[in-house]
Design an enzyme around this catalytic site. Structure first.
Site, PDB file in Angstrom:
ATOM      1  N   LYS A   1      -0.057   3.583  -2.818  1.00 34.18           N
ATOM      2  CA  LYS A   1      -0.872   4.606  -2.669  1.00 34.18           C
ATOM      3  C   LYS A   1      -0.334   6.002  -2.559  1.00 34.18           C
ATOM      4  O   LYS A   1      -0.944   7.288  -2.803  1.00 34.18           O
ATOM      5  CB  LYS A   1      -1.976   4.691  -1.459  1.00 34.18           C
ATOM      6  CG  LYS A   1      -2.850   3.251  -1.769  1.00 34.18           C
ATOM      7  CD  LYS A   1      -3.602   3.124  -0.431  1.00 34.18           C
ATOM      8  CE  LYS A   1      -4.468   1.902  -0.562  1.00 34.18           C
ATOM      9  NZ  LYS A   1      -4.013   0.538  -0.300  1.00 34.18           N
TER      10      LYS A   1
ATOM     11  N   LYS B   1       2.822   6.161   4.915  1.00 35.88           N
ATOM     12  CA  LYS B   1       1.904   5.270   4.461  1.00 35.88           C
ATOM     13  C   LYS B   1       2.786   3.791   5.053  1.00 35.88           C
ATOM     14  O   LYS B   1       3.977   3.431   4.740  1.00 35.88           O
ATOM     15  CB  LYS B   1       2.162   5.277   2.995  1.00 35.88           C
ATOM     16  CG  LYS B   1       0.987   4.520   2.314  1.00 35.88           C
ATOM     17  CD  LYS B   1      -0.558   4.879   2.518  1.00 35.88           C
ATOM     18  CE  LYS B   1      -1.719   3.860   2.618  1.00 35.88           C
ATOM     19  NZ  LYS B   1      -1.382   3.010   3.558  1.00 35.88           N
TER      20      LYS B   1
ATOM     21  N   SER C   1       0.767  -0.936   0.070  1.00 39.16           N
ATOM     22  CA  SER C   1      -0.043  -0.027  -0.073  1.00 39.16           C
ATOM     23  C   SER C   1       0.930   1.396   0.105  1.00 39.16           C
ATOM     24  O   SER C   1       0.262   2.452  -0.085  1.00 39.16           O
ATOM     25  CB  SER C   1      -1.124   0.061   1.165  1.00 39.16           C
ATOM     26  OG  SER C   1      -1.948  -0.632   0.965  1.00 39.16           O
TER      27      SER C   1
ATOM     28  N   SER D   1      -5.735   3.197   4.643  1.00 39.62           N
ATOM     29  CA  SER D   1      -5.292   2.673   3.629  1.00 39.62           C
ATOM     30  C   SER D   1      -6.384   1.734   2.901  1.00 39.62           C
ATOM     31  O   SER D   1      -6.293   0.820   2.445  1.00 39.62           O
ATOM     32  CB  SER D   1      -4.305   1.420   4.288  1.00 39.62           C
ATOM     33  OG  SER D   1      -3.441   1.046   3.074  1.00 39.62           O
TER      34      SER D   1
END
EC number: 3.4.16.4
Length: 443
Positions: free
Chosen positions: A67, A254, A64, A128
Site C-alpha cells: 500500500k 506500514k 500490505s 490498512s
C-alpha cells in the site's frame, strides 16, 4: 593439573576466542544487530545510506506494505491536480465484497455511500483497509488493472531494484474472489525486497511528508466507529497491552500480514531531527516484527548521527588550484561551495576524505580552465569517500554525498597584446627546443 581443570580452561579459551572472532569480524552486522526476521534493512532517511542489512535483496511478499506504492500514487495524483482530498467517489461491487469479507482488514464500506479521497486514504494508511485501497486505485486509473501498470511504472521510475506489483492492496490475488486485476494471473503475489521497500518509503516520506501526519494517527473515526492503527509502536496507542511497544519518535509507516508473507513492517521514527527507516520481512509474529524494528532503530539512534565533516571552502592540499590558460593569472584557487555532511557512526569521523572531480567540459585539451573565469564558477564536484570497513552502500543510485567545486576568485582574460606575445614566445620556444633536440641528435 587435573583433567577437569584442563577441560574447563579449554572451554573458557574456546568461548573467548569465539567472542573475539565475532567482535573483529569485518562484517559485524549480525554481532551488533540481532534481527530474527528473514530479511531486514536500516537506512538513514536523509541520505539513503544503509546502516545495516540482512538478506536485503531477497524478494518476498510484502503483504500490505504494498500500500505504500498506492499511497505514493494517490499523493502524486493530488499534487498534479487529478484529484483532491475532497473528491468523492462510490465504491464498486468488487471493493464492497472485499470490505464485507471478515478475514480482511476493513472499516465496513457501503455500496450506496459517497466517500472522500481523504476518508479512503486515511482508512488505507491507518487501518490498512483493503477495500478503500481498491476504491482509490479505481478512482485514479479507472480500473485496478490500469493502476497496477502505474505502480510498476512508478517503481521503475523511482529506481526500485526488486519488485512486482500485481494489485493495489497487497492481498494475494487468490484472495480477491476472482477479481484479480487484468494483466495478472489468479495466483500472482506482490513481491518486493527489503531494499526496495526502504527505497519506496524513502521517496514517500521525502516527497510527501504529509503521509507521516496520517500514518502517525493511533486511531481513526470512520462511519461512527473507532478503528485502530496496526502500528503498535506509535505513542498513544489505546490499551495498556500495547504500551510495551510504544517507541519515541515513531510516526509510520506500514505493517503487513498474509499467510505467505507472514509479518512485515516498514517503520520510521524521528528524534532531534534525525530520521531512520527500517524494514523487517517474514517475521514470525506480530509482536516480533515490532521488537525487531525496535532493535534496528535503537542501533541507529545509539550509534549514528549527522555530522559536518568538511566545512564549505575546504580543498585537498594537492588540488587547491587549477591552472588557467589565456588569463591574467596562471591559476585560480578552488573550494567546496557547501559543507559536506553525512550520517556517521560514532568514532568514525576520521574515516572520511574529500575526492575532487573536475568536469572535463570545463577544461581545454591540456587540462586548463580557459579565461575568463568567474568567481564562484562551478568546475566539478567534491564527494565524500568512506575508508572504513563497514560500507553497506546506499539505497540511492547516486547516494554519495557531494557538493559543487567552485572557483574562489575571478580571472580576467589577458588582452590581445599579451596573448600575442605569449603565442610568439611559445613559437620561439618550440623552435629553440626543436633546434636543441636536433643538435643533440648529431652527437
Amino acid at each position: 593439573m587435573t583433567q577437569r581443570i584442563k577441560t574447563s580452561i579449554a572451554l573458557v579459551m574456546a568461548l573467548l576466542m569465539g567472542l573475539f572472532a565475532v567482535s573483529i569480524s569485518p562484517g559485524h552486522t549480525y554481532a551488533s544487530v540481532d534481527v530474527g526476521a528473514e530479511s531486514a534493512i536500516l537506512v538513514d532517511a536523509e541520505t539513503g545510506k544503509i546502516l545495516f542489512e540482512k538478506e536485503a535483496d531477497l524478494t518476498l511478499p510484502p503483504a500490505s506494505m504494498t500500500k505504500m506504492m498506492t499511497e505514493y500514487l494517490v499523493m502524486e495524483a493530488i499534487e498534479e491536480g487529478q484529484i483532491s482530498w475532497d473528491t468523492t467517489t462510490k465504491i464498486s461491487q468488487y471493493a464492497f465484497d472485499i470490505s464485507a469479507n471478515p478475514e480482511f482488514s476493513g472499516v465496513g464500506l457501503k455500496l450506496d455511500e459517497e466517500y472522500t479521497v481523504r476518508e479512503l486514504y486515511e482508512a488505507m494508511a491507518i487501518n490498512s483497509d483493503n477495500a478503500t485501497t481498491i476504491a482509490l486505485a479505481e478512482l485514479i486509473a479507472g480500473s485496478e488493472g490500469e493502476f497496477v501498470t502505474m505502480m510498476n511504472e512508478k517503481a521503475a521510475e523511482l529506481g526500485l531494484p526488486d519488485y512486482e506489483f500485481v494489485n493495489a492492496s497487497g492481498l494475494d490475488n487468490a484472495h480477491l474472489g476472482g477479481n484479480h486485476p487484468e494483466g495478472t494471473e489468479p495466483d500472482d503475489v506482490n513481491m518486493l525486497s527489503a531494499r526496495s521497500a526502504a527505497l519506496l518509503a524513502y521517496h514517500l516520506t521525502n516527497d510527501y511528508p504529509e503521509a507521516l501526519e496520517i500514518s502517525s494517527q493511533p486511531t481513526l473515526e470512520f462511519g461512527g466507529q473507532t478503528v485502530m492503527n496496526w502500528n503498535w509502536m506509535l505513542p498513544g496507542m489505546p490499551g495498556d497491552s500495547l504500551e510495551q511497544f510504544s517507541y519515541e519518535g515513531m510516526d509510520g509507516l506500514k505493517t503487513g500480514y498474509t499467510e505467505l508473507a507472514q509479518n512485515t513492517f516498514t517503520g520510521t521514527a524521528e528524534r532531534d531531527g534525525q530520521r531512520f527507516i527500517s524494514v523487517v520481512m517474514k517475521s514470525e509474529s506480530r509482536a516480533s516484527r515490532f521488537e525487531q524494528t525496535r532493535t534496528l532503530l535503537d542501533y541507529g539512534f545509539e550509534n549514528f548521527s549527522q555530522k559536518e565533516l568538511f566545512a564549505a571552502g575546504e580543498t585537498p592540499e594537492d588540488q587547491s588550484t587549477l591552472t588557467v590558460a589565456k588569463g591574467k593569472e596562471d591559476e585560480v584557487a578552488v573550494e567546496t561551495a557547501e559543507a559536506l555532511r553525512t550520517i556517521v557512526k560514532n568514532g568514525e569521523e576520521d574515516q572520511y576524505e574529500i575526492e575532487f572531480n573536475i568536469s572535463d567540459d570545463q577544461l581545454d585539451e591540456e587540462g586548463n580552465l580557459v579565461a575568463p573565469v568567474e568567481k564562484g564558477q562551478t568546475v566539478g564536484t567534491a564527494t565524500l569517500i568512506y575508508n572504513g570497513e563497514e560500507d553497506y552502500g546506499n539505497i540511492l543510485s547516486d547516494g554519495g554525498q557531494s557538493v559543487d567545486i567552485i572557483t574562489s576568485s575571478a580571472v580576467e582574460k589577458s588582452n590581445w597584446f599579451m596573448l600575442m606575445m605569449g603565442a610568439v614566445g611559445e613559437f620561439f620556444t618550440d623552435i629553440f627546443t626543436g633546434a636543441v633536440d636536433m643538435v643533440k641528435g648529431w652527437f
